[in-house]
Enzyme design. Structure first.
Site, short mmCIF file in Angstrom:
data_model
loop_
_atom_site.label_atom_id
_atom_site.label_comp_id
_atom_site.label_asym_id
_atom_site.label_seq_id
_atom_site.Cartn_x
_atom_site.Cartn_y
_atom_site.Cartn_z
N ALA A 362 19.86 60.11 40.78
CA ALA A 362 20.03 60.48 39.38
C ALA A 362 18.66 60.45 38.72
O ALA A 362 17.70 59.92 39.27
CB ALA A 362 20.99 59.52 38.68
N GLU A 364 16.47 60.13 34.81
CA GLU A 364 16.56 59.57 33.46
C GLU A 364 16.02 60.48 32.37
O GLU A 364 15.47 60.00 31.37
CB GLU A 364 15.78 58.25 33.41
N HIS A 397 21.36 52.05 35.39
CA HIS A 397 19.96 52.19 35.81
C HIS A 397 19.26 53.28 34.99
O HIS A 397 18.15 53.08 34.48
CB HIS A 397 19.91 52.54 37.30
N GLU A 398 19.92 54.44 34.87
CA GLU A 398 19.28 55.53 34.13
C GLU A 398 19.17 55.21 32.64
O GLU A 398 18.20 55.61 31.98
CB GLU A 398 20.06 56.83 34.34
N HIS A 401 16.16 53.29 31.75
CA HIS A 401 14.96 54.13 31.64
C HIS A 401 14.77 54.73 30.24
O HIS A 401 13.67 55.15 29.91
CB HIS A 401 15.04 55.29 32.64
N GLU A 420 10.57 51.84 37.53
CA GLU A 420 11.66 51.68 38.50
C GLU A 420 11.99 50.23 38.80
O GLU A 420 13.16 49.89 39.03
CB GLU A 420 11.32 52.44 39.78
#
Length: 963
Positions: A362, A364, A397-398, A401, A420
């Site tokens: 994926a 961001e 996670h995205e 970001h 990251e």
């Protein structure tokens, strides 16, 4: 960005196959690789390895591109970007107007461009009040740069506007501006989207394609009226283009609009979507897409301002019903991020676009997250735990970001870990733990990330977390477990040392000081130092700037314990020249006196050796909670004592301690610091463990043993017998049925136990799953197969079946309406077939029908589901190298294809054949992954030679005891 290996790790429930990454790897130029090999030459000599052979095999590299960075005589401040997308003809064209600050007098302008046809370049100078044309731009294809020259120099301190027309083809490249496809009602349809990280924005429009050169963007999209346009920001206006009545006010756009046609229709077929202007951002985060999308909508209320923001998730209409869970997660985690960072999400909306073809996991993009179907979709009726975890982690996670990377961006790719590593720790642990505390994600991190990072970093061909990136090939290769998992692990260690509350306060300070700016490592350390009063650089610098990590050897004496640190290598003790780093190691010393347990987080080891005065007659352990990024080596007797105490449960040693114990001793046995028999003894001691995550760590390590000794039939048979003895009783106790009222831990333990018992050949389990699969094939009703057991069931059904079962699995993969997890399960099942004709068909199928993004799944399936196909898989790669290299040209994942093709071979002749094959290839896109693959092969070979007798004898004794 989330690596595809993050998805694979959860989906396949197997150890990551890599000789690097990910979460991935690629790396460096010829000069850097040469220095790596010089530093690592001792291992090649001491392991009977030819340094010159590797040097020859990797010699054909392009020279280091010393001028990869753009000159800074002019800097962009704003882009007006107009893109016309023609899905029917697979082309795009556009015009970009770029406002420039002239820093130094210049008559030339250098920017990035690749795979584009440029035209009508003009420059208007505010100071000179003139417009200049360049009719012959100079293109450097290798450097992906364009130079424009103008007769009149631009004065320093002035403003200028550069205007350029461009056009390109919409291909399936999975980078730049590309097209993806899906089938709906028997018809193949297309849509487009962007993937720019790290250096592919230049493939979509001319730009200054470097993170430091932030600017604002005003995007306009021209498309067919029956499609949807998406970009980072909300739509400001949208109107139908009507040739007879629409006025074109901007002459530079006339060519674009004049090419539009209504064909035979009386109604206009084109529309113009204008998006609001973005805040300052880097080019790799710009995003747009065009297609016939459907969406689901939600919103969240900012806890800081009370403002309500819309949230949407887009996909093609056939799979939109599987997107609700990802949308719900987005709404849950956004307010938590705002509260923790004390910074409001700054954009007016946040969309997610689900793509059928995607190179990474994926991405961001600010305001428009993109990613694979497997990253964001799950069956709303029958979501298994693995799918829920996968989607939760990817979405969180995205979103991390949106702050780490999007608002505050690393200055250059050397500092990728600032993006990251933080997204890994924040998005996959700290935030998820607040949403789903029952998942025990901090404990799961040890197996999912920490152990994975240590496995990679135990190689001489590793690289520092903060690593020099001189060109695009190097940049692409560092999207690996060091930038993600090791960086996240080091930050987790720091958080534990200073306290999570102080750590997060320091992170907030760091973000606030650098809003909409760019940062380097010292900026982060300053923020955390300010919140904690700790000299953070003193503790952290070597963890970030140096390769590797230490093994702490504990020697007991009359004064307590002597602790010594040395660099840990999977190949054995490091030579002096490779053992120069002294890390500042938080020891987290645990001591116990009866039920009273004390953990001292203040003590550190910042010298080669240190003596600690403790009572060794009582239980003790270093690295309490397994937060430290290191291994700990005790005597066999102390290891056994720790294991026996750990077998009692949480009284002294925590869940984290038990997980770390299993991983440590297996890694130490591989490196020759202790025997494999010692590791197996600890596993045997823990056989009555109740926690899923401890069993998960045991399963992963037994899989590693079986995979390493795969050509030693007697050893594999005995290991499988041991595995059946461990896991079959759990299946007998828990059964095959799941209940909504049972704990997550029980559900996951059942899934793991059934999977391990099945792969180890437990007859009862295999027959049960075969029966359920046969019924599924007969009735097309999978209601008797629990979602969490679907993958294991279909694997068993195809492995123990024939052509009919194989074709059934293939149909599942080809059916685009099935959840992504079922498609991946089907791939694994196809690869596990024991029918020779079916396997031949699978190799043909990979190139003829499999999506490019799925080839990695097929290769991993052939390597892990079917050991006899391992060398055939390597040969398949060699036979089709040219086509595979072309398909993945410029993509992240080719390095992983290389690693997967060869990463499980163990013979000396395998090593030499790999070296011989690559010696005349340009390996600059994947040379680090290749060197790591070769190093892993050697390490596995040494392990087999050293430990086969030890393993065989222990298993023989175990069988006698078990009778």
């Amino acid at each position: 960005m989330a690596s595809i290996f993050g998805s694979l790790r959860i989906c396949v429930t197997l150890p990551r196959i890599r000789c690097l990454s990910t979460c991935g790897t690629r790396n460096d130029t010829q000069s850097i690789l040469r220095s790596y090999l010089l530093r690592s030459s001792h291992i090649l000599k001491t392991r009977n390895c030819s340094t010159s052979a590797i040097m020859t095999s990797l010699a054909n590299k392009p020279a280091d591109s010393g001028g990869f960075r753009l000159p800074l005589d002019v800097k962009p401040t704003h882009y007006d970007l107009t893109i016309k997308t023609d899905l029917e003809n697979s082309i795009f064209e556009g015009v970009v107007k770029i406002d420039l600050d002239v820093k130094k007098e210049t008559s030339t302008i250098v920017f990035n461009s690749a795979d584009l046809k440029l035209n009508n370049a003009s420059l208007y100078s505010d100071a000179l009040k003139i417009k200049q044309l360049d009719t012959s731009p100079s293109l450097d294809d290798k450097a992906e740069r364009c130079l424009l020259s103008f007769p009149t120099p631009l004065p320093a301190g002035s403003k200028a506007t550069l205007s350029i027309g461009f056009s390109g083809e919409l291909t399936g490249a999975m980078m730049g501006y590309y097209k993806s496809s899906f089938e709906h009602e028997g018809t193949k349809k297309y849509y487009t989207l962007t993937q720019f990280e790290p250096t592919a924005a230049r493939r979509a429009f001319p730009c200054w394609d470097e993170p430091l050169l932030k600017a604002t963007f005003a995007v306009t999209m021209i498309s067919r009226t029956d499609t949807v346009n998406l970009s980072n920001m909300s739509v400001a206006s949208e109107e139908i283009y009507e040739p007879q009545t629409t006025k074109i006010k901007d002459p530079s756009l006339e060519a674009l609009f004049s090419a539009l046609t209504t064909e035979d229709s009386h109604k206009a077929q084109w529309k113009v979507s204008k998006f609001e202007t973005t805040p300052p951002m880097s080019t790799y985060l710009v995003a747009y897409a065009n297609g016939r999308f459907a969406y689901l909508e939600s919103s969240y209320k900012s806890p800081l301002s009370g403002k309500t923001r819309p949230l949407r998730i887009y996909s093609t209409p056939d799979v939109i019903h599987q997107a609700q869970y990802a949308l719900d997660i987005k709404a849950k985690v956004l307010p938590i991020y705002e509260e923790i960072f004390d910074i409001e999400y700054p954009l007016p909306k946040l969309d997610t676009l689900v793509a059928h073809d995607f190179d990474a996991g994926a991405m961001e993009n600010w305001g428009l997250i993109t990613g694979r179907t497997s990253a964001f979709l799950l069956d709303p009726q029958k979501a298994d735990m693995a799918a829920k975890k996968r989607v939760t982690v990817f979405q969180s996670h995205e979103i991390a970001h949106m702050w780490f990377g999007d608002i505050t961006t690393m200055e250059w790719w050397d500092y990728l870990y600032l993006n990251e590593g933080f997204a890994t720790l924040m998005g996959e642990v700290i935030i998820v733990d607040r949403v789903y505390p029952e998942w025990k994600v901090d404990s799961e991190f040890i197996s999912e990330h920490l152990n994975d990072a240590l496995d990679l970093d135990a190689k001489l061909s590793s690289h520092p977390i903060e690593v020099h990136c001189p060109d695009a090939n190097q940049i692409n290769q560092i999207f690996d477990s060091l930038s993600y998992a090791k960086a996240g692990s080091v930050l987790r260690m720091l958080s534990n040392y200073v306290g999570q509350e102080h750590f997060l306060k320091g992170v907030s300070i760091y973000l606030k000081k650098h809003l909409y700016g760019n940062t380097v490592t010292k900026d982060l350390w300053q923020g955390i130092s300010e919140s904690t009063g700790v000299d953070v650089p003193k503790i952290m610098d070597n963890w970030i700037s140096k390769i590797g990590f230490p093994v702490l050897t504990v020697i007991e004496n009359e004064n307590g314990i002597l602790v010594r640190q040395d660099r840990f290598l999977e190949s054995g003790p490091a030579e002096e020249k490779d053992n120069e780093t002294i890390w500042t190691v938080p020891l987290s010393l645990l001591t116990a006196n009866g039920d009273k347990v004390n953990v001292d987080n203040s003590v550190v080891l910042d010298t080669r050796e240190k003596t600690l005065a403790i009572d060794t007659s009582k239980p003790f352990k270093l690295n309490a909670g397994t937060y430290g990024v290191y291994r700990v080596l005790y005597s066999d007797e102390r290891f056994a004592a720790i294991a026996k105490e750990a077998a009692k449960g949480d009284t002294v040693f925590s869940l984290n301690d038990r997980i770390g114990l299993v991983h440590d001793i297996m890694a130490l046995s591989k490196a020759g610091f202790c025997k494999v028999s010692s590791a197996l003894t600890i596993v045997d001691i823990l056989h009555e463990e109740k926690e899923f995550l401890v069993w998960d760590s045991i399963a992963r390590n037994i899989i590693t043993l079986v995979s390493t000794w795969w050509e030693h039939e007697a050893v594999v048979n005995d290991l499988d017998a041991f595995r059946r003895a461990l896991f079959a009783p759990i299946v007998q106790r828990l059964g095959y049925e799941y209940s909504p009222s049972e704990s997550v831990d029980i559900s996951q333990l059942r899934t793991r136990a059934v999977g391990q018992a099945a792969v180890a050949g437990d007859t009862t389990v295999v027959e049960e799953l075969k029966t359920r699969f046969a019924e599924y094939m007969k009735t097309k009703d999978d209601s008797r197969i629990p979602a969490d057991l679907f993958r294991t069931t279909i694997l068993v059904g195809v492995k123990h079946g024939g052509r009919q079962e194989y074709e059934f699995a293939k149909a599942l993969y080809e059916n685009p309406t099935t959840p992504p997890s079922k498609s991946i399960s089907a791939i694994m099942a196809m690869c596990g077939s024991q029918d020779e004709g079916c396997i031949k068909d699978t190799f043909s199928y990979i190139l003829s029908k499999a999506r490019n993004q799925d080839i990695i799944y097929f290769l991993n399936g052939l390597q892990m589901m079917n050991y006899p196909t391992r060398r055939r898989c390597a040969q398949f790669f060699k036979d089709n190298y040219t086509e595979l290299a072309k398909r993945y040209e410029g993509n992240f994942s080719f390095k992983d294809v290389v690693s997967s093709a060869f990463g499980n071979l163990t013979k000396e002749e395998d090593y030499q054949q790999i070296v011989d094959f690559f010696k005349d290839k340009d390996t600059s896109r994947y040379n680090l992954a290749l060197s790591q693959t070769l190093e892993s092969l050697r390490a596995s070979r040494s392990w087999i030679n050293r430990s086969t007798t030890d393993v065989s004898e222990w298993l023989s004794e175990w069988k006698k005891r078990s009778l």
